[in-house]
Design a protein around this motif. Structure first.
Motif, PDB file in Angstrom:
ATOM      1  N   PHE A  43     -18.688  90.247   3.750  1.00 26.29           N
ATOM      2  CA  PHE A  43     -17.687  89.690   4.649  1.00 26.29           C
ATOM      3  C   PHE A  43     -17.971  88.264   5.094  1.00 26.29           C
ATOM      4  CE2 PHE A  43     -17.247  94.371   5.909  1.00 26.29           C
ATOM      5  CZ  PHE A  43     -16.522  94.622   4.769  1.00 26.29           C
ATOM      6  N   GLY A  44     -19.206  87.837   4.881  1.00 28.19           N
ATOM      7  CA  GLY A  44     -19.522  86.459   5.224  1.00 28.19           C
ATOM      8  C   GLY A  44     -19.094  85.498   4.123  1.00 28.19           C
ATOM      9  N   GLY A  45     -18.589  86.056   3.038  1.00 27.84           N
ATOM     10  CA  GLY A  45     -18.282  85.241   1.860  1.00 27.84           C
ATOM     11  C   GLY A  45     -17.108  84.307   2.067  1.00 27.84           C
ATOM     12  N   LEU A  46     -17.137  83.205   1.355  1.00 29.94           N
ATOM     13  CA  LEU A  46     -16.048  82.235   1.442  1.00 29.94           C
ATOM     14  C   LEU A  46     -14.835  82.749   0.681  1.00 29.94           C
ATOM     15  CD1 LEU A  46     -18.090  79.035   0.675  1.00 29.94           C
ATOM     16  CD2 LEU A  46     -16.873  79.498   2.808  1.00 29.94           C
ATOM     17  N   VAL A  47     -13.708  82.833   1.377  1.00 26.73           N
ATOM     18  CA  VAL A  47     -12.499  83.375   0.762  1.00 26.73           C
ATOM     19  C   VAL A  47     -12.033  82.509  -0.417  1.00 26.73           C
ATOM     20  CG1 VAL A  47     -10.090  84.010   1.181  1.00 26.73           C
ATOM     21  CG2 VAL A  47     -11.839  84.578   2.865  1.00 26.73           C
ATOM     22  N   GLU A  48     -12.134  81.198  -0.283  1.00 26.75           N
ATOM     23  CA  GLU A  48     -11.743  80.282  -1.383  1.00 26.75           C
ATOM     24  C   GLU A  48     -12.486  80.613  -2.664  1.00 26.75           C
ATOM     25  OE1 GLU A  48     -12.405  79.169   1.670  1.00 26.75           O
ATOM     26  OE2 GLU A  48     -11.799  77.072   1.917  1.00 26.75           O
ATOM     27  N   ALA A  49     -13.815  80.750  -2.504  1.00 28.12           N
ATOM     28  CA  ALA A  49     -14.645  80.971  -3.682  1.00 28.12           C
ATOM     29  C   ALA A  49     -14.319  82.324  -4.308  1.00 28.12           C
ATOM     30  CB  ALA A  49     -16.114  80.889  -3.303  1.00 28.12           C
ATOM     31  N   LEU A  50     -14.173  83.335  -3.471  1.00 25.92           N
ATOM     32  CA  LEU A  50     -13.849  84.663  -3.988  1.00 25.92           C
ATOM     33  C   LEU A  50     -12.493  84.639  -4.689  1.00 25.92           C
ATOM     34  CD1 LEU A  50     -14.952  86.792  -0.884  1.00 25.92           C
ATOM     35  CD2 LEU A  50     -16.071  86.757  -3.129  1.00 25.92           C
ATOM     36  N   ALA A  51     -11.510  84.052  -4.029  1.00 24.88           N
ATOM     37  CA  ALA A  51     -10.155  84.029  -4.593  1.00 24.88           C
ATOM     38  C   ALA A  51     -10.162  83.320  -5.942  1.00 24.88           C
ATOM     39  CB  ALA A  51      -9.199  83.347  -3.630  1.00 24.88           C
ATOM     40  N   SER A  52     -10.931  82.239  -6.048  1.00 25.30           N
ATOM     41  CA  SER A  52     -10.958  81.512  -7.303  1.00 25.30           C
ATOM     42  C   SER A  52     -11.569  82.369  -8.419  1.00 25.30           C
ATOM     43  CB  SER A  52     -11.691  80.182  -7.081  1.00 25.30           C
ATOM     44  OG  SER A  52     -12.495  79.870  -8.174  1.00 25.30           O
ATOM     45  N   SER A  53     -12.606  83.133  -8.100  1.00 20.39           N
ATOM     46  CA  SER A  53     -13.184  84.028  -9.112  1.00 20.39           C
ATOM     47  C   SER A  53     -12.214  85.141  -9.481  1.00 20.39           C
ATOM     48  CB  SER A  53     -14.472  84.672  -8.597  1.00 20.39           C
ATOM     49  OG  SER A  53     -15.436  83.707  -8.329  1.00 20.39           O
ATOM     50  N   PHE A  54     -11.558  85.701  -8.482  1.00 20.44           N
ATOM     51  CA  PHE A  54     -10.644  86.813  -8.762  1.00 20.44           C
ATOM     52  C   PHE A  54      -9.465  86.342  -9.601  1.00 20.44           C
ATOM     53  CE2 PHE A  54     -12.185  88.830  -4.508  1.00 20.44           C
ATOM     54  CZ  PHE A  54     -13.419  89.094  -5.093  1.00 20.44           C
ATOM     55  N   LYS A  55      -9.050  85.099  -9.382  1.00 17.56           N
ATOM     56  CA  LYS A  55      -7.969  84.564 -10.221  1.00 17.56           C
ATOM     57  C   LYS A  55      -8.450  84.420 -11.665  1.00 17.56           C
ATOM     58  CE  LYS A  55      -5.392  82.535  -6.545  1.00 17.56           C
ATOM     59  NZ  LYS A  55      -4.028  82.172  -6.338  1.00 17.56           N
ATOM     60  N   LYS A  56      -9.725  84.080 -11.815  1.00 17.44           N
ATOM     61  CA  LYS A  56     -10.261  83.971 -13.174  1.00 17.44           C
ATOM     62  C   LYS A  56     -10.350  85.342 -13.837  1.00 17.44           C
ATOM     63  CE  LYS A  56     -12.514  79.589 -12.517  1.00 17.44           C
ATOM     64  NZ  LYS A  56     -13.549  79.017 -11.658  1.00 17.44           N
ATOM     65  N   LEU A  57     -10.700  86.360 -13.058  1.00 16.74           N
ATOM     66  CA  LEU A  57     -10.720  87.717 -13.628  1.00 16.74           C
ATOM     67  C   LEU A  57      -9.303  88.143 -14.014  1.00 16.74           C
ATOM     68  CD1 LEU A  57     -13.344  89.464 -11.294  1.00 16.74           C
ATOM     69  CD2 LEU A  57     -13.593  89.040 -13.744  1.00 16.74           C
ATOM     70  N   MET A  58      -8.340  87.770 -13.179  1.00 22.39           N
ATOM     71  CA  MET A  58      -6.945  88.090 -13.507  1.00 22.39           C
ATOM     72  C   MET A  58      -6.508  87.376 -14.775  1.00 22.39           C
ATOM     73  SD  MET A  58      -4.651  88.203 -10.102  1.00 22.39           S
ATOM     74  CE  MET A  58      -4.736  89.560  -8.930  1.00 22.39           C
ATOM     75  N   ALA A  59      -6.935  86.129 -14.917  1.00 19.93           N
ATOM     76  CA  ALA A  59      -6.585  85.356 -16.115  1.00 19.93           C
ATOM     77  C   ALA A  59      -7.217  86.006 -17.343  1.00 19.93           C
ATOM     78  CB  ALA A  59      -7.051  83.917 -15.963  1.00 19.93           C
ATOM     79  N   MET A  60      -8.406  86.512 -17.192  1.00 14.88           N
ATOM     80  CA  MET A  60      -9.098  87.188 -18.277  1.00 14.88           C
ATOM     81  C   MET A  60      -8.294  88.420 -18.699  1.00 14.88           C
ATOM     82  SD  MET A  60     -12.992  88.480 -17.973  1.00 14.88           S
ATOM     83  CE  MET A  60     -14.194  87.359 -18.598  1.00 14.88           C
ATOM     84  N   TRP A  61      -7.781  89.128 -17.714  1.00 11.00           N
ATOM     85  CA  TRP A  61      -6.964  90.324 -17.976  1.00 11.00           C
ATOM     86  C   TRP A  61      -5.667  89.939 -18.699  1.00 11.00           C
ATOM     87  CZ3 TRP A  61      -2.133  90.968 -15.456  1.00 11.00           C
ATOM     88  CH2 TRP A  61      -1.503  92.206 -15.674  1.00 11.00           C
ATOM     89  N   ARG A  62      -5.083  88.827 -18.260  1.00 10.37           N
ATOM     90  CA  ARG A  62      -3.833  88.359 -18.852  1.00 10.37           C
ATOM     91  C   ARG A  62      -4.033  87.927 -20.302  1.00 10.37           C
ATOM     92  NH1 ARG A  62      -3.120  84.194 -15.507  1.00 10.37           N
ATOM     93  NH2 ARG A  62      -2.766  85.209 -13.527  1.00 10.37           N
TER      94      ARG A  62
END
Ligand code: SAH
Ligand code: ZN
Ligand code: ZN
Ligand code: ZN
Ligand code: ZN
Length: 422
Positions: A237-256
């Motif tokens: 929960f201390g994690g930076l939301v920007e950084a997490l969101a950017s990684s999750f978008k990359k995982l989504m792109a990988m899925w796409r």
């Protein structure tokens, strides 16, 4: 993996100076990497860094750990030991080296199937923050995604969910869900093969296992043409939301199936488990998401246990891009369906006629403030000085430091305007 670029901002002094620091460790005690953006790094310092990194690799590779596991499971139970100090399964030839360490004997197959119980949780607040799901929350999540028709789960930082899936799959013939765990905790490589676990950093989308690991993940997402897969993540929960969101978008792109972001706006189904006070931050990056009222409970977190027993309620919620009405919450735990909002809400969450929404974020009944034109926490009152609702006990002077939620100066987290965005 790669460092993140931060900025040191001093109040009211224009642009701050930019520097690189470790993405995963927010505590300088865990990793002291620091470099100004424009700094020239000498050859000697580079070499020293490389040397340091070489000396701080795990003692075994994932491959070696998989082989060790194979040798471990064929041992009679009297020879199965686990070193608690080194957090490592021991083969008989290694006992000697660990003779003055605490160890567990007679490790059972059941224990090997629930590594999250065998390993101690890394509670170190700033870096790992390993808070494990209470059994009922884990069971709830699993049943929910099965009912929704999913067959594959990309478990990002959810070792307990992964282990529940793995162990059911090995025990129940007709259970057909599979999971791939992505986590920074390398201890799990002792229990899972390269097809079940990837050593991964969710703050910079780094696969420590290189191209092979990346390919494992990609293949997993691609199966059935990308159908029936969901990503479930529960970051620190201390994690930076920007950084997490950017990684999750990359995982989504990988899925796409394309590494280009935003080339197509189809999204991989996702559950992002995070405290409710990050709602507006998450929606900034994922506007299609909505927050569910379900309170996620944890085993080893005193604050985050369920409210019924008189303890504090959990502030942790599920954010998802699935249609809210399809996320059925258990009536026996006090959730009901609001026909107007078309979603399940906490029993205490009353539908506000003026806002035309079930506005409570924390499960308690909120009250509508006509001056603020929105619902606010029951404990708040309208301060004419500040011109907004806030805690009774507050000083009307603005606070200096930036808000923990939105980063802006002028208010603290408890009074952040973005908290009560509807
Ligand atoms: N509730 C979950 C555990 C959440 S705790 C469960 O019971 O399964 C946060 C998890 O994220 C831990 O497993 C931790 O090891 C992992 N983690 C922490 N930092 C990480 C990072 N930078 N990259 C990937 N995983 C990380
Ligand atoms: Zn040891
Ligand atoms: Zn409602
Ligand atoms: Zn209202
Ligand atoms: Zn008000």
């Amino acid at each position: 993996g790669p460092a993140l670029l931060f900025v040191k901002s001093s109040q009211g002094k224009g642009e701050g100076r930019r520097f690189y620091a470790c993405s995963a460790c927010r505590d300088r005690k865990d990793c002291n990497f620091f470099q100004w953006e424009d700094e020239k790094v000498s050859e000697t310092r580079l070499a020293a860094r490389e040397e340091y990194n070489r000396n701080h690799q795990p003692s075994f590779t994932h491959r070696q750990n998989v082989d060790r596991y194979k040798n471990f499971v064929i041992l009679p139970s009297s020879k199965r030991r686990f070193c608690q100090k080194c957090q490592q399964l021991l083969l008989p030839a290694e006992w000697e080296k660990h003779s003055d360490h605490q160890f567990l004997c007679d490790i059972t197959t059941a224990q090997l199937k629930s590594p999250s119980q065998l390993l101690y949780p890394l509670e170190n607040k700033k870096t790992n923050a390993q808070y494990l799901f209470a059994d009922r929350s884990c069971q709830f999540l699993l049943n929910l995604l099965i009912d929704l028709g999913f067959r594959r789960v990309l478990s990002v930082g959810t070792p307990r969910l992964h282990e529940m899936i793995q162990s059911k799959a090995s025990q129940e013939e007709e259970f057909s869900v599979r999971s791939l765990l992505l986590d920074i905790d390398f201890r799990y490589s002792q229990f899972y093969t390269e097809d079940e676990f990837c050593h991964y950093n969710m703050f910079n989308h780094h696969f420590f296992g290189g191209e092979a690991a990346r390919e494992t993940c990609r293949k997993f997402l691609y199966e059935e043409n990308g159908q029936r897969v969901i990503m479930v993540t529960d970051p620190p929960f201390g994690g930076l939301v920007e950084a997490l969101a950017s990684s999750f978008k990359k995982l989504m792109a990988m899925w796409r199936g394309t590494e280009e972001e935003g080339s197509d706006n189809k999204e991989m189904p996702m559950f992002w488990i995070f405290p409710y006070f990050f709602e507006s931050r998450i929606l900034d990056f994922f506007p299609s998401f909505s927050m569910m009222d379900y309170q996620v409970d944890y085993d080893n977190h005193a604050l985050y246990k369920h409210g019924k027993t008189g303890r504090r309620q959990s502030p942790v919620r599920i954010f998802t891009n699935l249609t809210p009405s399809t996320i059925v919450l258990p009536e026996e735990e006090g959730y009901r369906f609001c026909t107007v909002c078309q979603r399940y809400v906490s029993s205490g969450n009353q539908h506000c006629e003026i806002c035309n929404s079930c506005t409570s974020k924390d499960g308690r009944r909120w009250k509508h403030c006509v001056l603020c034109k929105k619902c606010v926490k029951p404990s708040w009152f309208h301060c004419n000085n500040c011109n907004c609702c806030t805690l009774q006990k507050h000083s009307c002077e603005k606070t200096e430091a930036g808000c923990f939620v939105c980063g802006k100066a002028g208010h603290k987290r408890s009074a952040c305007p973005s908290l009560s965005r509807t």
